[in-house]
Design an enzyme around this catalytic site. Structure first.
Site, mmCIF file in Angstrom:
data_model
loop_
_atom_site.group_PDB
_atom_site.id
_atom_site.type_symbol
_atom_site.label_atom_id
_atom_site.label_comp_id
_atom_site.label_asym_id
_atom_site.label_seq_id
_atom_site.Cartn_x
_atom_site.Cartn_y
_atom_site.Cartn_z
ATOM 1 N N HIS A 1 21.988 39.307 40.160
ATOM 2 C CA HIS A 1 23.407 39.569 40.430
ATOM 3 C C HIS A 1 24.147 39.491 39.108
ATOM 4 O O HIS A 1 24.135 38.429 38.467
ATOM 5 C CB HIS A 1 23.956 38.536 41.417
ATOM 6 C CG HIS A 1 23.198 38.498 42.706
ATOM 7 N ND1 HIS A 1 23.604 39.180 43.826
ATOM 8 C CD2 HIS A 1 22.028 37.884 43.037
ATOM 9 C CE1 HIS A 1 22.736 38.984 44.801
ATOM 10 N NE2 HIS A 1 21.761 38.206 44.351
ATOM 11 N N HIS B 1 15.891 41.667 40.825
ATOM 12 C CA HIS B 1 16.803 40.892 41.685
ATOM 13 C C HIS B 1 17.683 40.030 40.784
ATOM 14 O O HIS B 1 17.304 38.925 40.388
ATOM 15 C CB HIS B 1 15.977 40.037 42.658
ATOM 16 C CG HIS B 1 16.803 39.258 43.638
ATOM 17 N ND1 HIS B 1 16.310 38.823 44.847
ATOM 18 C CD2 HIS B 1 18.080 38.800 43.599
ATOM 19 C CE1 HIS B 1 17.234 38.156 45.502
ATOM 20 N NE2 HIS B 1 18.333 38.124 44.761
ATOM 21 N N ASP C 1 17.797 36.085 39.864
ATOM 22 C CA ASP C 1 18.880 35.942 40.842
ATOM 23 C C ASP C 1 20.250 35.726 40.172
ATOM 24 O O ASP C 1 20.986 36.686 39.975
ATOM 25 C CB ASP C 1 18.557 34.810 41.836
ATOM 26 C CG ASP C 1 19.213 34.991 43.200
ATOM 27 O OD1 ASP C 1 19.824 36.042 43.437
ATOM 28 O OD2 ASP C 1 19.094 34.079 44.048
ATOM 29 N N HIS D 1 18.905 41.322 51.028
ATOM 30 C CA HIS D 1 18.473 39.923 51.028
ATOM 31 C C HIS D 1 18.077 39.578 52.467
ATOM 32 O O HIS D 1 18.827 39.872 53.414
ATOM 33 C CB HIS D 1 19.618 38.996 50.632
ATOM 34 C CG HIS D 1 19.921 38.956 49.161
ATOM 35 N ND1 HIS D 1 20.158 40.074 48.418
ATOM 36 C CD2 HIS D 1 20.015 37.898 48.296
ATOM 37 C CE1 HIS D 1 20.395 39.719 47.157
ATOM 38 N NE2 HIS D 1 20.315 38.399 47.059
ATOM 39 N N GLU E 1 15.874 34.323 52.971
ATOM 40 C CA GLU E 1 16.122 33.344 51.887
ATOM 41 C C GLU E 1 16.377 31.999 52.574
ATOM 42 O O GLU E 1 15.584 31.086 52.481
ATOM 43 C CB GLU E 1 17.324 33.781 51.037
ATOM 44 C CG GLU E 1 17.682 32.808 49.926
ATOM 45 C CD GLU E 1 18.969 33.175 49.153
ATOM 46 O OE1 GLU E 1 19.761 33.995 49.659
ATOM 47 O OE2 GLU E 1 19.170 32.621 48.051
HETATM 48 N N1 ADE Z 1 24.783 36.352 45.882
HETATM 49 C C1 ADE Z 1 24.432 35.924 44.668
HETATM 50 N N2 ADE Z 1 23.290 35.241 44.733
HETATM 51 C C2 ADE Z 1 22.897 35.241 46.018
HETATM 52 C C3 ADE Z 1 21.792 34.711 46.725
HETATM 53 N N3 ADE Z 1 20.838 34.009 46.120
HETATM 54 N N4 ADE Z 1 21.731 34.899 48.061
HETATM 55 C C4 ADE Z 1 22.682 35.581 48.686
HETATM 56 N N5 ADE Z 1 23.735 36.104 48.069
HETATM 57 C C5 ADE Z 1 23.852 35.939 46.747
HETATM 58 ZN ZN ZN Z 2 20.169 37.313 45.255
#
Ligand code: ADE
Ligand code: ZN
Length: 337
Positions: free
Chosen positions: A20, A18, A279, A198, A201
């Site tokens: 980005h 996970h 993340d 996702h 969260e």
């Molecule tokens: N895009 C980048 N990080 C994210 C996150 N933690 N939650 C949702 N979208 C994201």
């Molecule tokens: Zn994320």
């Protein structure tokens, strides 16, 4: 038997599921790319940028994250971004990665889809060739945009199915439920993509249910709100559905007040297939090693728990079986030394 230490956690073979890629943009590279591409930034120094990284919630972060991504224009920019992350993986003994990228963040600014994918994919190929790091690239749809835009993005990916392995769903969760994306996920499945999303969260446990039952995902990204729902916890335990949890992110975005109240190890001990991930490490204060260290410092992560977390990541990964075996062997060798 080695005790847990920074050195031991850093050397522990790790897998990241996970991440980005846009969230690995370090302030130094942000300035370098802004200069290279003649883009004016609202900051004057690296220190000023770092000070701005204080967030009250997900949206607060997303605003600054999308602004940072505007310095990415050319194939070389995407290559440099990805290569910098791969070098960090090498330093931290992260051996297999499944990074996300957000094509719509760039295509809306006129950057061609091919520019984005080819820059990232070339760096990932070099990561394998030069650093021995294997990868599976995952394309995320921005959930604050329409499903039509996601479908258009899916169509753009048709020529790149050799380098894109799966699709995901990210960005602002509240008010953008999984049901909004049922058609695009159905089409993506038909194209042979792996599916992740996702969920849970900031959003409720019900978004985890619908990611599983409506979108048919194979992993849940975050999923920490599952702990509010005993039936869902049972389902996750029985199915061994993986959750890709991001401890430093959750504290930075105020999902938990502090690391000591994070529930990842409670979930692990209850038998949920939880994994540790970073993340958006440039924004949240650390990469994989720092996330493990935070669990050790605040939650007394044990050696056995650390090993279980890595085994979960191997099981949950989309690596081919022979690579999973290799990763398991590397882990076994490391822990028996
Ligand atoms: N895009 C980048 N990080 C994210 C996150 N933690 N939650 C949702 N979208 C994201
Ligand atoms: Zn994320």
């Amino acid at each position: 038997m080695s005790e847990i230490s920074h050195k031991w956690l850093n050397g522990l073979p790790k897998i990241e599921l996970h991440l980005h890629i846009e969230g690995t943009l370090e302030p130094e590279l942000l300035f370098k790319l802004a200069k290279r591409n003649s883009i004016q930034l609202p900051f004057n120094s690296v220190n000023e940028v770092k000070k701005a990284y204080q967030f009250s919630n997900l949206q607060d972060f997303l605003d600054i994250y999308y602004q940072g991504a505007e310095v990415l224009l050319h194939k070389q920019d995407f290559y440099d971004l990805t290569w910098a992350y791969l070098l960090m993986c090498k330093q931290q003994n992260v051996m297999h990665i499944e990074p996300f990228f957000d094509p719509q963040t760039h295509t809306v600014r006129g950057v061609p889809f091919e520019t984005i994918v080819s820059g990232i994919a070339e760096a990932l190929a070099d990561g394998k060739g030069k650093l021995g790091i294997t990868s599976r690239l995952i394309m995320c749809f921005l959930r604050h945009l329409s499903e039509e835009s996601a479908i258009e993005t899916l169509k753009s990916s048709e020529q790149f199915t050799d380098v894109i392995y799966g699709v995901g769903l990210d960005s602002a969760e509240m008010g953008n439920p999984p049901e909004k994306f049922i058609n695009v996920f159905t089409k993506a499945k038909g194209m042979g993509y792996k599916l992740v999303a996702h969920a849970g969260e900031e959003g409720p446990a019900s978004y985890i249910w619908s990611s599983l039952d409506v979108l048919n995902v194979q992993r849940i990204d975050h999923g920490i709100r599952a702990i509010d729902d005993p039936d869902l916890m049972l389902r996750l335990i029985e199915s061994q559905m993986p959750l890709t949890i991001c401890p430093l992110s959750n504290v930075k975005l105020r999902v938990f007040d502090n690391m000591a109240s994070h529930t990842i190890l409670d979930m692990l001990d209850l038998g949920v297939c939880v994994t540790v991930n970073s993340d958006d490490p440039s924004y949240f204060g650390g990469y994989m090693t720092e996330n493990f260290l935070a669990l050790y410092d605040s939650l007394e992560l044990s050696r056995d728990q650390a090993i279980s977390l890595i085994n979960n990541s191997i099981d949950a990964s989309f690596a081919e079986d022979s690579r999973k075996k290799e990763l398991s062997n590397l882990l076994q060798t490391y822990i028996s030394d």
